[in-house]
Design a protein around this motif. Structure first.
Motif, mmCIF file in Angstrom:
data_model
loop_
_atom_site.group_PDB
_atom_site.id
_atom_site.type_symbol
_atom_site.label_atom_id
_atom_site.label_comp_id
_atom_site.label_asym_id
_atom_site.label_seq_id
_atom_site.Cartn_x
_atom_site.Cartn_y
_atom_site.Cartn_z
ATOM 1 N N PHE A 107 0.834 -1.194 0.000
ATOM 2 C CA PHE A 107 0.000 0.000 0.000
ATOM 3 C C PHE A 107 0.874 1.253 0.000
ATOM 4 O O PHE A 107 2.023 1.236 0.452
ATOM 5 C CB PHE A 107 -0.946 -0.007 1.192
ATOM 6 C CG PHE A 107 -1.940 -1.135 1.153
ATOM 7 C CD1 PHE A 107 -2.681 -1.371 0.009
ATOM 8 C CD2 PHE A 107 -2.130 -1.965 2.258
ATOM 9 C CE1 PHE A 107 -3.601 -2.406 -0.048
ATOM 10 C CE2 PHE A 107 -3.042 -3.005 2.216
ATOM 11 C CZ PHE A 107 -3.772 -3.228 1.061
ATOM 12 N N SER A 108 0.325 2.303 -0.564
ATOM 13 C CA SER A 108 1.064 3.558 -0.702
ATOM 14 C C SER A 108 0.166 4.739 -0.320
ATOM 15 O O SER A 108 -1.043 4.579 -0.163
ATOM 16 C CB SER A 108 1.551 3.712 -2.149
ATOM 17 O OG SER A 108 2.150 4.969 -2.367
ATOM 18 N N GLU A 109 0.778 5.894 -0.196
ATOM 19 C CA GLU A 109 0.015 7.124 0.036
ATOM 20 C C GLU A 109 0.184 8.106 -1.117
ATOM 21 O O GLU A 109 -0.308 9.228 -1.050
ATOM 22 C CB GLU A 109 0.469 7.781 1.356
ATOM 23 C CG GLU A 109 0.105 6.966 2.596
ATOM 24 C CD GLU A 109 0.387 7.723 3.879
ATOM 25 O OE1 GLU A 109 0.973 8.839 3.790
ATOM 26 O OE2 GLU A 109 0.022 7.233 4.957
ATOM 27 N N GLU A 110 0.864 7.657 -2.185
ATOM 28 C CA GLU A 110 1.152 8.546 -3.312
ATOM 29 C C GLU A 110 0.303 8.175 -4.519
ATOM 30 O O GLU A 110 0.306 7.035 -4.960
ATOM 31 C CB GLU A 110 2.636 8.473 -3.684
ATOM 32 C CG GLU A 110 3.581 8.852 -2.562
ATOM 33 C CD GLU A 110 3.388 10.295 -2.124
ATOM 34 O OE1 GLU A 110 3.034 11.139 -2.992
ATOM 35 O OE2 GLU A 110 3.575 10.576 -0.930
ATOM 36 N N TRP A 111 -0.404 9.166 -5.059
ATOM 37 C CA TRP A 111 -1.245 8.929 -6.232
ATOM 38 C C TRP A 111 -0.405 8.443 -7.407
ATOM 39 O O TRP A 111 -0.830 7.563 -8.154
ATOM 40 C CB TRP A 111 -1.985 10.212 -6.623
ATOM 41 C CG TRP A 111 -2.804 10.805 -5.524
ATOM 42 C CD1 TRP A 111 -2.538 11.949 -4.836
ATOM 43 C CD2 TRP A 111 -4.012 10.273 -4.962
ATOM 44 N NE1 TRP A 111 -3.507 12.156 -3.883
ATOM 45 C CE2 TRP A 111 -4.424 11.152 -3.937
ATOM 46 C CE3 TRP A 111 -4.779 9.143 -5.218
ATOM 47 C CZ2 TRP A 111 -5.566 10.941 -3.183
ATOM 48 C CZ3 TRP A 111 -5.923 8.924 -4.463
ATOM 49 C CH2 TRP A 111 -6.314 9.814 -3.464
ATOM 50 N N GLN A 112 0.801 8.986 -7.568
ATOM 51 C CA GLN A 112 1.624 8.617 -8.711
ATOM 52 C C GLN A 112 2.107 7.169 -8.616
ATOM 53 O O GLN A 112 2.257 6.494 -9.630
ATOM 54 C CB GLN A 112 2.819 9.560 -8.857
ATOM 55 C CG GLN A 112 3.600 9.308 -10.139
ATOM 56 C CD GLN A 112 4.501 10.458 -10.527
ATOM 57 O OE1 GLN A 112 4.345 11.567 -10.026
ATOM 58 N NE2 GLN A 112 5.434 10.221 -11.423
#
Length: 391
Positions: A107-112
């Motif tokens: 999981f990530s927090e960056e849209w890119q």
């Protein structure tokens, strides 16, 4: 900055409730709903991306009175259920490892990060739920305007991550593109053999999605030219691909909607054993299998008139056969097959003993009834008398 045009779906009260629950800065509309709205098409499925972890999505939705189902929680997807439709909410992700069939994600927090793991630039467009401003990290807006379908980054790398992207490329290029991307075409050709490692269900479903488009005939010819078609449908040669193009023209002329099973039948030689093999390999349903086999017998129409053919093999198979052999399907469009007005009990009542003889007599009378274009009950009684006298 480009903004998403206001559409009916962007103004749903249910979506406003979802945005309030998750926070406008932590959710974006993404994928097909954004792409299709930008093109002026109806958006059938609403997908959202979020910075929140799946457990947080569930908790926040529950607190807001929104029902959710963990439809793909291992991959971060939660489905929110509203009266006016479903919304798939997926936590931002990045790939850790891939093997061409499945991915290990984090999981990530960056849209890119999330955009970078998607397949095509036109599918990696994110819309802010309040401002409708578009987040575009890989030139998707420019490609959409140019009707160009392009992989994000290196095409071969994207395909090695998920081999099904080969077939997805041809489907999306057919639907949204005006020309073939050379890099994508080269990668699809070079990596075509990797399709053999995919589950047959995935291949079968993606092939059906492609065949359901308005006119995929040029695409199938391109796939054959690049060596892709022979990896998923080796039974289909030049003649069959040309047969598909002829079928599409016949459908359009008659105003008949596309049907993936009819078109799959066109891509196969009219041989029952081939239909059986393909149905088994693509894991088709029993109903789909039976239809392919029925259509494969099209050369054995026995000269039946269209109504008789539809009565014997069913409307769908008859329509397929007529279109594929170049006959006019108009007579059976909207036609309802009559009920054979004779029962075995009536033959027994005339002194014929119960058993095979009754069944054979019934079949002979029904065959003549069909050949005479379904005459009324009085004629059927005459046919019965003739059969009884001939005993």
């Amino acid at each position: 900055m480009t903004q998403l045009p206001k559409a009916d779906w962007t103004q749903r009260a249910s979506l406003a409730k979802l945005v309030e629950a998750l926070g406008a800065e932590d959710i974006r509309w993404v994928g097909g709903c954004v792409r299709d709205t930008l093109l002026g098409h109806d958006a059938n499925d609403i997908d959202a991306a979020t910075r929140h972890l799946p457990a947080t999505v569930i908790d926040r939705c529950k607190a807001a009175g929104i029902r959710t189902v963990p439809t793909g929680i291992d991959h971060g997807t939660i489905t929110a259920i509203f009266e006016d439709g479903l919304v798939e909410i997926t936590t931002l992700r990045r790939d850790v490892a891939t093997d061409g069939r499945r991915a290990t994600i984090a999981f990530s927090e960056e849209w890119q990060d999330d955009a970078a793991r998607r397949d095509f630039t036109i599918n990696a467009l994110y819309a802010h739920p309040d401002t409708l401003a578009i987040g575009d990290y890989f030139g998707g807006l420019e490609d959409l305007a140019a009707r160009r379908v392009r992989f994000i980054g290196d095409a071969a790398t994207r395909i090695r991550e998920d081999h099904l992207r080969i077939l997805r490329y041809f489907r999306f290029a057919t639907r949204f593109g005006d020309d073939w991307d050379e890099e994508a075409s080269k990668a699809c050709s070079e990596l075509a053999a990797t399709l053999k490692g995919l589950s047959r269900e995935r291949v079968g479903q993606e092939l059906q999605n492609l065949l359901n488009l308005p006119d995929p005939s040029a695409t199938l010819a391109r796939m054959r030219e690049l060596g892709v078609l022979e990896e998923v449908l080796p039974e289909s040669g030049r003649r069959e691909v040309e047969q598909l193009a002829t079928l599409v023209g016949a459908e359009q002329k008659a105003g008949i909607a596309p049907d993936p099973m009819r078109r799959l039948a066109a891509l196969l030689p009219a041989i029952v054993s081939v239909a059986e093999t393909v149905a088994a390999r693509l894991r088709l349903s029993r109903r789909q299998r039976d239809r392919l086999i029925c259509v494969a017998r099209r050369e054995l129409a026995d000269g039946k008139h269209p109504h008789g053919l539809a009565y014997v093999v069913g409307h769908d198979c008859a329509l397929d056969r007529l279109l594929l052999i170049g006959s006019d399907p108009a007579p059976i469009i909207g036609w309802q097959a009559p009920t054979f007005p004779l029962k075995g009990g009536e033959i027994v009542a005339r002194g014929v003993g119960q058993g095979p003889e009754v069944a054979r007599m019934l079949q002979r009378i029904e065959k003549r009834w069909i050949e005479e274009h379904f005459p009324p009950r009085a004629r059927v009684e005459e046919l019965l008398e003739e059969e009884l006298l001939a005993r």
